[in-house]
Design a protein around this motif. Structure first.
Motif, PDB file in Angstrom:
ATOM      1  N   LYS A   1      16.181  59.381  28.258  1.00 15.65           N
ATOM      2  CA  LYS A   1      16.189  58.223  29.143  1.00 15.65           C
ATOM      3  C   LYS A   1      17.242  58.395  30.242  1.00 15.65           C
ATOM      4  N   THR A   2      16.930  57.895  31.427  1.00 17.39           N
ATOM      5  CA  THR A   2      17.894  57.890  32.527  1.00 17.39           C
ATOM      6  C   THR A   2      18.456  56.487  32.653  1.00 17.39           C
ATOM      7  N   LEU A   3      19.733  56.349  32.391  1.00 15.44           N
ATOM      8  CA  LEU A   3      20.403  55.056  32.461  1.00 15.44           C
ATOM      9  C   LEU A   3      21.381  55.060  33.626  1.00 15.44           C
ATOM     10  N   ILE A   4      21.561  53.903  34.234  1.00 12.64           N
ATOM     11  CA  ILE A   4      22.560  53.735  35.297  1.00 12.64           C
ATOM     12  C   ILE A   4      23.519  52.635  34.865  1.00 12.64           C
ATOM     13  N   ASN A   5      24.785  52.990  34.754  1.00 15.35           N
ATOM     14  CA  ASN A   5      25.832  52.003  34.506  1.00 15.35           C
ATOM     15  C   ASN A   5      26.421  51.583  35.845  1.00 15.35           C
ATOM     16  N   PHE A   6      26.334  50.317  36.144  1.00 14.32           N
ATOM     17  CA  PHE A   6      26.866  49.804  37.411  1.00 14.32           C
ATOM     18  C   PHE A   6      28.292  49.300  37.200  1.00 14.32           C
ATOM     19  N   LEU A   7      29.197  49.848  38.005  1.00 15.42           N
ATOM     20  CA  LEU A   7      30.604  49.478  37.961  1.00 15.42           C
ATOM     21  C   LEU A   7      31.056  49.064  39.353  1.00 15.42           C
ATOM     22  N   VAL A   8      32.133  48.318  39.406  1.00 19.01           N
ATOM     23  CA  VAL A   8      32.721  47.911  40.678  1.00 19.01           C
ATOM     24  C   VAL A   8      34.188  48.324  40.672  1.00 19.01           C
ATOM     25  N   TYR A   9      34.565  49.083  41.692  1.00 18.66           N
ATOM     26  CA  TYR A   9      35.945  49.568  41.797  1.00 18.66           C
ATOM     27  C   TYR A   9      36.702  48.806  42.876  1.00 18.66           C
ATOM     28  N   CYS A  10      37.945  48.465  42.572  1.00 21.83           N
ATOM     29  CA  CYS A  10      38.930  48.030  43.548  1.00 21.83           C
ATOM     30  C   CYS A  10      40.286  48.439  43.002  1.00 21.83           C
ATOM     31  N   PRO A  11      41.346  48.405  43.801  1.00 28.23           N
ATOM     32  CA  PRO A  11      42.654  48.833  43.289  1.00 28.23           C
ATOM     33  C   PRO A  11      43.139  48.062  42.079  1.00 28.23           C
ATOM     34  N   GLU A  12      42.607  46.855  41.864  1.00 26.56           N
ATOM     35  CA  GLU A  12      42.991  46.082  40.687  1.00 26.56           C
ATOM     36  C   GLU A  12      42.423  46.682  39.404  1.00 26.56           C
ATOM     37  N   GLY A  13      41.374  47.481  39.529  1.00 28.10           N
ATOM     38  CA  GLY A  13      40.763  48.079  38.355  1.00 28.10           C
ATOM     39  C   GLY A  13      39.269  48.252  38.532  1.00 28.10           C
ATOM     40  N   THR A  14      38.678  49.061  37.655  1.00 30.74           N
ATOM     41  CA  THR A  14      37.231  49.278  37.661  1.00 30.74           C
ATOM     42  C   THR A  14      36.606  48.429  36.572  1.00 30.74           C
ATOM     43  N   MET A  15      35.565  47.682  36.910  1.00 29.64           N
ATOM     44  CA  MET A  15      34.899  46.794  35.955  1.00 29.64           C
ATOM     45  C   MET A  15      33.437  47.208  35.787  1.00 29.64           C
ATOM     46  N   PHE A  16      33.007  47.263  34.542  1.00 26.62           N
ATOM     47  CA  PHE A  16      31.610  47.521  34.219  1.00 26.62           C
ATOM     48  C   PHE A  16      30.833  46.218  34.291  1.00 26.62           C
ATOM     49  N   LEU A  17      29.679  46.243  35.004  1.00 27.23           N
ATOM     50  CA  LEU A  17      28.853  45.046  35.134  1.00 27.23           C
ATOM     51  C   LEU A  17      27.688  45.053  34.156  1.00 27.23           C
ATOM     52  N   LYS A  18      26.880  46.124  34.180  1.00 28.61           N
ATOM     53  CA  LYS A  18      25.689  46.158  33.337  1.00 28.61           C
ATOM     54  C   LYS A  18      25.115  47.558  33.321  1.00 28.61           C
ATOM     55  N   SER A  19      24.217  47.778  32.378  1.00 30.69           N
ATOM     56  CA  SER A  19      23.515  49.054  32.241  1.00 30.69           C
ATOM     57  C   SER A  19      22.024  48.805  32.438  1.00 30.69           C
ATOM     58  N   ILE A  20      21.362  49.695  33.206  1.00 33.35           N
ATOM     59  CA  ILE A  20      19.952  49.553  33.532  1.00 33.35           C
ATOM     60  C   ILE A  20      19.199  50.801  33.085  1.00 33.35           C
ATOM     61  N   ASP A  21      18.060  50.612  32.446  1.00 32.88           N
ATOM     62  CA  ASP A  21      17.172  51.734  32.129  1.00 32.88           C
ATOM     63  C   ASP A  21      16.407  52.084  33.402  1.00 32.88           C
ATOM     64  N   ALA A  22      16.815  53.199  34.025  1.00 36.08           N
ATOM     65  CA  ALA A  22      16.243  53.599  35.312  1.00 36.08           C
ATOM     66  C   ALA A  22      15.293  54.780  35.179  1.00 36.08           C
ATOM     67  N   SER A  23      14.756  54.983  33.991  1.00 41.33           N
ATOM     68  CA  SER A  23      13.881  56.144  33.753  1.00 41.33           C
ATOM     69  C   SER A  23      12.702  56.159  34.709  1.00 41.33           C
ATOM     70  N   HIS A  24      12.144  54.979  35.012  1.00 43.98           N
ATOM     71  CA  HIS A  24      10.988  54.888  35.904  1.00 43.98           C
ATOM     72  C   HIS A  24      11.380  54.389  37.289  1.00 43.98           C
ATOM     73  N   ILE A  25      12.680  54.379  37.573  1.00 41.80           N
ATOM     74  CA  ILE A  25      13.166  53.874  38.855  1.00 41.80           C
ATOM     75  C   ILE A  25      13.648  54.999  39.755  1.00 41.80           C
ATOM     76  N   VAL A  26      14.392  55.958  39.158  1.00 39.75           N
ATOM     77  CA  VAL A  26      15.030  56.994  39.978  1.00 39.75           C
ATOM     78  C   VAL A  26      14.023  57.944  40.607  1.00 39.75           C
ATOM     79  N   SER A  27      12.781  57.918  40.168  1.00 41.89           N
ATOM     80  CA  SER A  27      11.772  58.804  40.764  1.00 41.89           C
ATOM     81  C   SER A  27      11.200  58.231  42.048  1.00 41.89           C
ATOM     82  N   SER A  28      11.482  56.970  42.331  1.00 35.03           N
ATOM     83  CA  SER A  28      10.954  56.314  43.528  1.00 35.03           C
ATOM     84  C   SER A  28      12.102  55.761  44.361  1.00 35.03           C
ATOM     85  N   ALA A  29      12.140  56.135  45.641  1.00 36.96           N
ATOM     86  CA  ALA A  29      13.202  55.657  46.526  1.00 36.96           C
ATOM     87  C   ALA A  29      13.118  54.152  46.727  1.00 36.96           C
TER      88      ALA A  29
END
Length: 781
Positions: A311-339
């Motif tokens: 499976k191809t998963l994408i973990n979405f994070l947000v970075y700023c100098p205060e720290g990096t925060m994890f938001l959510k994980s998405i199953d992108a197995s059928h997403i990354v093949s299409s722009a």
């Protein structure tokens, strides 16, 4: 007036509220016929409900002249020491340690003697169990747990060894653990199942056997604590790497401070209120970071990876100098093949974070990602799409490692480490000669591992040479085997070490830039443009001849220029006062153009753009606060964004733009995904409520790991551990049959321990990074 409570024996005819003496704090107690039991200078103290020894019913606790004493209620004798045990001997008319009470009733004397006899019997029985367990452990140290059923050793409940309740000091002095209160006894009986009792019994022999060792808090030994923790980790299947977590020691400290009264732990508590409170705490942290996004800007990171099931998963994070925060994980197995679908996903995340806050969206670099990124920047004209610079540098290192001569040296180095880490005797000899240091350091990058190991081996070169010429080595059968002869020749080979030194000097700048990019404290945006240029200059200086260094330049240019033509890097160089003023304003068109691109994209309002242009002239000429002596000195000491925040007040529009650009990261690498159930949350057959709970669990789990990266400096590390197999890989495995030794007793229990803790390579002190930055010369770019 406070009520004063004390205990008197039922056999005495005493009026409870008729005593006359001074209460603690000066309160006066009404007088009565029993006033002679305490003098005017004595204060009767209350006896706690936790004191269960029967002798407490026949004495008073008084305070006189600043000391607490016990007084017999029959003969009024004061005892200055010895605790309740001496009172009991006094009442039982037991000669020796205490005088005999002349007025004690016969029934009380008999009861006290029976209590003393029972205590002595319990002590004798406990000593017998301890001796039997010690003898059994000495006779069969490796088979204790497997043979204890038929060994004939009589088992004890763990409560007999370690008191789980509150123990009065006087009872401890007596050496006998008193019975817990009735309510506690009933509660334990409900909680303890036959299986639990059996498990407690299985633990007892080792606990008793350790009784002679140093204790913690006077109750249990450190070995007992370690064994208890180990049993939990082994039985529950918890990865042993978990003890590297900074929260592990915090947990142990909290349990130690709480003491035995902390109570039972519930499965539902951890799934319920504990997880709920942890989610609330992490959401509070997220809100604190969210408040900083508008001030410093932020980077949306799409950390894409493939699971073991494909499976191809994408973990979405947000970075700023205060720290990096994890938001959510998405199953992108059928997403990354299409722009188009990938664009829609990125668009949704940008809207969730806030378009006005996002400076860049960082993803992998493929044709699909490029197309989706271009479409994203058309939809949101106020942000940039970029790719990961740390992935680019790792690809450069991997390409260099495949060059013919370098590849051969790396294989020879792997032969040495593979041999060392595959044989117990040799590994012990090696660690003895390196003072416990390993040849392999902890590292998250497979491509960087080769060059980090070569550098570390060079630092231990003399230790390795001393090893293969030592008596231990020469007496070892390995020294006479073909494998041992080959390894000794390699270690003593001058051409091998010369090649290692040359390779390290060529790749060292790349390793330092990789360390800079992945540094969690210093945003690399203001340094990356010049750092890449410095890499090429360092390689040129090392190899001199154009025919030699152009091979490496071509690899760097092909990877860097193909993946990362981003105006942000040029603008960050322009706005970094450390570099900008070092080149005396002689800025290339590439950098000027990149700065203008950032103004147009990140400052959409035309009037504000004009203000930024005017404020740029103040910055270029060092006018106003920019020209202060403090500001000039701070160019090399403050982080670029901090410098602008301190001295850029006269140029508010340019200051905001500079802080937004200079506060961004150049790497989308998150924390390691191992032992996190990401795939489970993408199981569509799961109960919806449990799916929500699992998503919250991963939210807490992953963000705690990201926070750990901010403080993680020392790591207990073993190169041969399965926890490191993905990175260490073939560096600790023998590939050639030549290195096998017949009939060698392979037993990990004979291994010497590695050094207690080794510095994580990517989290070394900032001194090395600062040394690299200080070495960057003012080239004309």
């Amino acid at each position: 007036m406070r009520a004063l409570l004390f205990v008197v024996p039922a056999s005495l005819n005493v009026v409870r509220h008729g005593l006359c003496f001074q209460a603690e704090g000066g309160d006066s107690i009404p007088s009565g016929s029993a006033g002679q039991m305490a003098s005017a200078s004595e204060i009767i103290l209350p006896i706690g409900t936790q004191k269960h020894d029967p002798a407490w019913k026949h004495c008073l606790m008084v305070r006189s002249a600043g000391r607490t004493k016990l007084k017999c209620v029959y003969c009024l004798k004061l005892f200055l020491g010895g605790g309740i045990h001496r009172i009991k001997e006094h009442l039982a008319r037991h000669k020796g340690n205490a005088s005999c009470c002349p007025k004690v009733p016969m029934e009380v004397q008999v009861a006290m003697q029976q209590s003393l006899d029972g205590s002595a019997a319990r002590r004798k029985k406990k000593l017998k169990y301890s001796e039997e367990a010690t003898n059994a452990q000495t006779a069969v140290p490796m088979q204790l747990e497997g043979s204890e059923v038929g060994s004939g050793i009589q088992m004890m409940q763990i409560q007999d060894v370690i008191d789980m309740g509150t123990v009065p000091v006087e009872v401890r002095d007596e050496g006998v653990v008193s019975k817990p209160p009735e309510k506690v006894r009933k509660k334990r009986s409900r909680l303890a199942s036959p299986l639990q009792n059996t498990l407690f019994q299985q633990q007892t022999p080792s606990l008793v056997a350790d009784a002679g060792k140093s204790t913690i808090g006077g109750t249990v030994t450190r070995d007992q604590v370690c064994m208890a923790i180990g049993r939990f980790l082994f039985e529950a299947g918890v990865p042993l790497e978990a003890v590297n977590s900074p929260h592990f020691q915090s947990m142990v400290d909290a349990l130690t401070l709480a003491g035995p009264g902390v109570g039972a732990f519930s499965y539902h508590d951890f799934r319920g209120w504990i997880l709920r409170r942890s989610v609330e705490e992490m959401n509070n942290t997220l809100e604190q970071c969210r408040a900083a996004w508008s001030r410093t800007g932020c980077s949306v990171l799409a950390d894409e990876w493939t699971t073991v099931t494909g499976k191809t998963l994408i973990n979405f994070l947000v970075y700023c100098p205060e720290g990096t925060m994890f938001l959510k994980s998405i199953d992108a197995s059928h997403i990354v093949s299409s722009a188009d679908t990938l664009y829609e996903l990125l668009k949704h995340v940008v809207e969730e974070v806030g378009e006005r806050n996002v400076v860049q969206v960082m993803t992998n670099y493929t044709e699909t990602h490029v197309a989706a990124g271009n479409k994203l920047t058309e939809t949101f004209p106020t942000l940039f799409w970029t790719s990961c610079s740390s992935q680019c540098i790792e690809a450069i290192l991997e390409d260099i490692s495949k060059l013919g001569v370098i590849s051969e040296v790396i294989e020879n180095a792997k032969a040495i480490t593979g041999f060392m880490y595959s044989h117990v005797a040799i590994l012990n000899i090696m660690r003895n000669h390196t003072n416990g240091k390993d040849l392999i350091l902890p590292c998250d990058s497979c491509s960087a591992m080769a060059f980090i190991t070569l550098r570390n081996m060079i630092s231990l070169k003399e230790n390795l040479r001393a090893m293969v010429t030592s008596v231990e080595w020469l007496d070892s059968p390995f020294s006479r085997k073909p494998a041992g002869v080959l390894i000794a020749d390699l270690i003593c080979s001058l051409p091998f070490w010369s090649s290692c030194v040359a390779i390290v000097r060529i790749t060292e700048p790349l390793l330092r830039v990789l360390k800079l990019v992945e540094n969690n404290k210093k945003p690399a945006m203001g340094y990356i443009h010049l750092a890449i240029y410095q890499i090429k200059q360092a390689i040129k200086k090392e190899l001199v001849k154009k025919a030699d260094y152009m091979t490496y330049w071509e690899i760097i240019d092909w990877r860097w220029n193909r993946q990362l033509p981003c105006p942000l890097y040029a603008a960050a160089f322009f706005l970094n006062p450390r570099f900008f003023f070092s080149i005396q304003g002689d800025v290339s068109n590439e950098i000027s153009s990149g700065m203008l691109d950032c103004i147009e994209r990140l400052v959409p309002d035309a009037n504000t753009q004009d203000k930024v242009q005017k404020e740029l002239s103040l910055y270029k000429s060092s006018s106003g606060d920019f020209g202060r002596k403090m500001a000039i000195r701070a160019r090399n000491t403050l982080l670029p964004a901090e410098w602008w925040s301190t001295y850029g007040g006269a140029c508010p529009n340019l200051m905001r733009l500079a802080i937004h650009i200079l506060s961004q990261t150049c790497s989308l690498r998150g924390s390691e995904q191992v032992h996190l159930p990401f795939e489970q949350i993408h199981n569509h057959r799961m109960n919806y409520l449990e799916h929500q709970r699992l998503c919250d669990l991963i939210f807490v789990h992953y963000n705690l790991r990201l926070q750990r990266r901010q403080v993680f400096r020392l790591k207990q590390f073993d190169p041969i551990s399965v926890d490191n197999i993905d990175v260490v890989g073939d560096w600790v495995v023998e590939k050639n049959d030549l290195f096998s030794v017949d009939n060698e007793p392979l037993n990990w229990m004979s291994l010497n321990q590695p050094a207690e803790a080794q510095m994580q390579w990517v989290n070394l002190d900032d001194e090395e990074i600062e040394a690299f930055l200080a070495g960057i010369l003012p080239f004309h770019l």
